[in-house]
Design an enzyme around this catalytic site. Structure first.
Site, PDB file in Angstrom:
ATOM      1  N   ASP A 164       0.631  -1.254   0.058  1.00 45.09           N
ATOM      2  CA  ASP A 164      -0.028   0.042   0.074  1.00 45.09           C
ATOM      3  C   ASP A 164       0.867   1.327   0.148  1.00 45.09           C
ATOM      4  O   ASP A 164       0.634   2.234   0.787  1.00 45.09           O
ATOM      5  CB  ASP A 164      -0.806  -0.193   1.184  1.00 45.09           C
ATOM      6  CG  ASP A 164      -1.794  -1.154   1.323  1.00 45.09           C
ATOM      7  OD1 ASP A 164      -2.264  -1.689   0.431  1.00 45.09           O
ATOM      8  OD2 ASP A 164      -1.874  -1.554   2.553  1.00 45.09           O
ATOM      9  N   GLU A 193     -11.396   0.405  -3.488  1.00 42.37           N
ATOM     10  CA  GLU A 193     -10.354   0.839  -2.288  1.00 42.37           C
ATOM     11  C   GLU A 193      -9.492   1.798  -2.735  1.00 42.37           C
ATOM     12  O   GLU A 193      -9.383   1.866  -3.932  1.00 42.37           O
ATOM     13  CB  GLU A 193     -10.229  -0.311  -1.353  1.00 42.37           C
ATOM     14  CG  GLU A 193      -9.230  -1.292  -2.266  1.00 42.37           C
ATOM     15  CD  GLU A 193      -9.096  -2.607  -1.416  1.00 42.37           C
ATOM     16  OE1 GLU A 193      -9.930  -3.050  -0.484  1.00 42.37           O
ATOM     17  OE2 GLU A 193      -8.321  -3.471  -1.994  1.00 42.37           O
TER      18      GLU A 193
HETATM   19  C1  6LW Z   1      -5.568  -2.119   2.202  1.00 43.39           C
HETATM   20  C2  6LW Z   1      -6.312  -2.093   0.591  1.00 43.39           C
HETATM   21  C3  6LW Z   1      -5.673  -3.159   0.317  1.00 43.39           C
HETATM   22  O1  6LW Z   1      -6.284  -1.264   3.135  1.00 43.39           O
HETATM   23  O2  6LW Z   1      -5.471  -4.007   1.058  1.00 43.39           O
HETATM   24  O3  6LW Z   1      -4.107  -3.844  -1.525  1.00 43.39           O
HETATM   25  C4  6LW Z   1      -5.731  -3.611   2.315  1.00 43.39           C
HETATM   26  N1  6LW Z   1      -5.031  -2.998  -1.036  1.00 43.39           N
HETATM   27  O4  6LW Z   1      -6.595  -0.905  -0.036  1.00 43.39           O
HETATM   28  C5  6LW Z   1      -4.568  -4.026   3.340  1.00 43.39           C
HETATM   29  O5  6LW Z   1      -3.312  -3.716   2.972  1.00 43.39           O
END
Ligand code: 6LW
Length: 485
Positions: free
Chosen positions: A13, A176
Site C-alpha cells: 500500500d 478501495e
Molecule cells: C488495504 C487495501 C488493500 O487497506 O489491502 O491492496 C488492504 N489493498 O487497500 C490492506 O493492505
C-alpha cells in the site's frame, strides 16, 4: 517490465509525496510496531528507511501480537510546510482514521487526531485550490463498501460538511485505495479494484469538479497483471507523484509468487515503481520506465549503537519497549506478559540467510508469517532444536547437542529446483539449523509454502527475528546477520 521492487519485502500500500527534490514514501505495517515505515529517495529508484511514523504508545496501540489488525493503508502528503499522514488502525476502526503531522518526515510525528464518525479504510487527504482539505476513503455502509468524500479539518479530524459518494469504480470487486489529484483543470480519482489478490487493478476517473460527475477512463484498468504470466502479480493499490521536471511516476504494490499452482508468495506485498505519461489527459503507465538498482539490505548488527536501527519491529510492541543493552555487550530481549517479545525485521530477498548469535539456552530464531505459521531454531542449555508451528500443530522436528556458550542459530531460504523435473514443487526451501566453526548443519528442511500468505492468509509477509525461549528470562542476542544468497 522490471520484476524488481523498489522496496522489497512486506511493504504494501505505498503512498508517496515530493518536496522539491526529495521523495518520501510510506507503507502499511499492520500489527507490527513501530508503525508506518518512512523511506526517502532523490531518484525514485533507490530508497532509504529514515524512520517510522508511529513509534509511541500515544500514537499506536496494538492489543496483542496475534495480528489481523493494526495499520492499514496510509497516505502521506506535504501541505503548508507540514507532512501529513492519515491511516487506519483497524483495531480501533470505530474511532475513525488517525491523522498525524510532522515538520521532519523522519519524526517525531504528532499524537494523532481521529476522524470521529467516519467508518472505513484507505483514507486520502487532498487540498483543493481554495485550500479546503478533503478526506476520501473506502467507507463501510449498509450496502457494503463505497468510495466516500467529505471536507475535513486535518488539524482536528473534524468533518466539516456532508459526506458525498464519489466515483465507485468500474464495477469490479473491492473498490478501495482512493487517491485524489489535480492536474491542469482536471481532478482525478484513482482507485484499486478487484481485491488485493490476483485480480487486483488500478482504475481512474476524471472530473472538472470534485463533486463529479466522474468520467471513467475508457482504457481502465490502467494497471493490472491479472491473467498474465508476469512474475509480478496482484499489482494494484497505487499512488502518483509529479517529478520536479513535470514528469509523473506511480508506486504500487505487487507480489512475486513462486512454486506450483496457485503460486505462493512469502515476503508479502512489495512496492514497485512505474513511469506515467499523459495522453489526452489520461495517465498511461509505463512499467519499463525505470531501471531499479539491486536492493542491498544485508545487515550485520552487534547492537553497539545506543538506538536500534529503524528496521527492527515487533508484533504488537515496539522493540524499544522490550530490549535493553546487555551489561557485557549484545542486546537483552525481555519477555513480555502481554505480547510476543520478538525483535524482528522484514525478509526482503527471495533467497537469504539469517544468523543469530545467542547465549546458550536463552534465545530462539523465528521466521514468522503470523502467530499460527512460524518456524524456529531454539537454543536450550546443551542442545539446539528445529521447531515448526502450523495451525494447531506444534512440533519439534530434530534436536542436536552443542557445547559452546554462544550458539549461532540459522535459517536459510533457497529456491533451487528439486527432484527430477525442472518444475518448482515448492515455493522455497527453508533450512533450519546452526553454525559451528563457519559450518552450517541443517536440523530440518521445511517446505516454505507453509510460511506463505497463500497458506496463512492475511496482509503481511515474513519477518525474521529473535525472542526469549523462557517466559521469565531474557534472551541475550550478541549478533544478528541477514544477507541475500
Ligand atoms: C488495504 C487495501 C488493500 O487497506 O489491502 O491492496 C488492504 N489493498 O487497500 C490492506 O493492505
Amino acid at each position: 517490465m522490471s520484476a524488481a521492487p523498489i522496496i522489497p519485502g512486506f511493504h504494501p500500500d505505498p503512498s508517496i509525496c515530493r518536496v522539491e527534490d526529495d521523495y518520501y514514501l510510506v507503507t502499511s505495517s499492520f500489527e507490527y510496531k513501530p508503525g508506518v515505515p518512512i523511506f526517502h529517495s532523490r531518484d525514485l529508484t533507490s530508497w532509504e528507511l529514515i524512520g517510522n511514523a508511529l513509534e509511541r504508545n500515544d500514537q499506536l496501540s496494538i492489543p496483542s501480537s496475534a495480528g489481523g489488525g493494526g495499520i492499514y493503508a496510509p497516505t502521506i502528503r506535504h501541505h503548508g510546510g507540514h507532512f501529513w499522514l492519515i491511516t487506519t488502525n483497524f483495531n480501533e476502526v470505530r474511532k475513525g482514521h488517525l491523522i498525524a503531522s510532522a515538520t521532519n518526515p523522519a519524526g517525531p510525528w504528532s499524537s494523532p487526531v481521529y476522524t470521529e464518525g467516519v467508518l472505513g479504510i484507505d483514507p486520502d487527504l487532498f487540498w483543493d485550490v481554495d485550500g479546503t482539505c478533503y478526506l476520501t476513503w473506502a467507507g463501510y455502509d449498509r450496502t457494503g463498501i463505497a468510495i466516500l468524500q467529505a471536507p475535513i479539518n486535518p488539524e482536528t479530524g473534524a468533518i466539516l460538511g456532508e459526506t458525498q459518494e464519489a466515483w465507485q469504480g468500474t464495477g469490479l470487486a473491492n473498490t478501495e485505495a482512493p487517491h485524489v489529484y489535480r492536474r491542469g483543470d482536471w481532478y482525478y480519482l484513482m482507485l484499486a479494484e478487484g481485491g488485493t489478490e490476483r485480480g487486483h487493478a488500478v482504475t481512474i476517473a476524471r472530473s472538472r469538479s470534485l463533486a463529479g460527475p466522474w468520467e471513467s477512463n475508457p482504457a481502465n484498468p490502467i494497471l493490472s497483471h491479472r491473467s498474465t504470466s508476469s512474475p509480478v502479480q496482484n499489482t494494484g493499490h497505487a499512488d502518483l507523484v509529479e517529478t520536479p521536471d513535470g514528469q509523473w511516476a506511480m508506486v504500487y504494490l505487487g507480489v512475486r509468487p513462486t512454486g506450483p499452482t496457485p503460486g505462493f508468495h512469502a515476503n508479502g506485498r512489495e512496492t514497485f515503481l512505474a513511469g506515467v505519461s499523459w495522453v489526452d489527459d489520461w495517465p498511461v503507465v509505463d512499467e519499463d520506465a525505470f531501471t531499479v538498482p539491486e536492493w542491498a539490505g544485508d545487515i550485520d548488527d552487534e547492537f553497539t549503537d545506543t538506538e536500534l536501527a529503524h528496521h527492527w519491529i515487533g508484533p504488537g510492541l515496539n522493540p524499544a519497549e522490550f530490549t535493553s543493552r546487555g551489561p557485557d555487550g549484545g542486546i537483552a530481549i525481555v519477555p513480555s506478559a502481554t505480547h510476543r517479545a520478538l525483535l524482528a525485521r522484514r525478509v526482503e530477498h527471495q533467497s537469504w540467510e539469517a544468523r543469530a548469535t545467542v547465549d546458550a539456552g536463552t534465545g530462539r530464531l523465528v521466521l514468522r508469517l503470523d502467530e499460527a505459521h512460524w518456524i524456529a531454531v531454539e537454543s536450550a542449555r546443551d542442545t539446539v532444536s528445529a521447531r515448526v508451528v502450523i495451525g494447531p500443530a506444534d512440533q519439534v522436528l530434530a534436536t542436536a547437542a552443542v557445547t559452546s556458550a554462544a550458539v549461532v542459530l540459522a535459517i536459510r531460504s533457497t529456491s533451487e529446483a528439486t527432484g527430477m523435473f525442472p518444475i518448482a514443487t515448492v515455493a522455497d526451501i527453508l533450512n533450519v539449523g546452526y553454525y559451528e566453526a563457519e559450518e552450517f548443519t541443517a536440523l530440518a528442511t521445511i517446505d516454505g509454502r507453509y510460511i506463505s500468505t497463500e497458506v496463512a492468509g492475511g496482509f503481511t509477509g515474513r519477518v525474521i527475528g529473535v525472542e526469549p525461549v523462557s517466559a521469565s528470562k531474557p534472551a541475550t542476542l550478541r549478533r544478528f546477520e541477514y544477507r541475500a544468497l
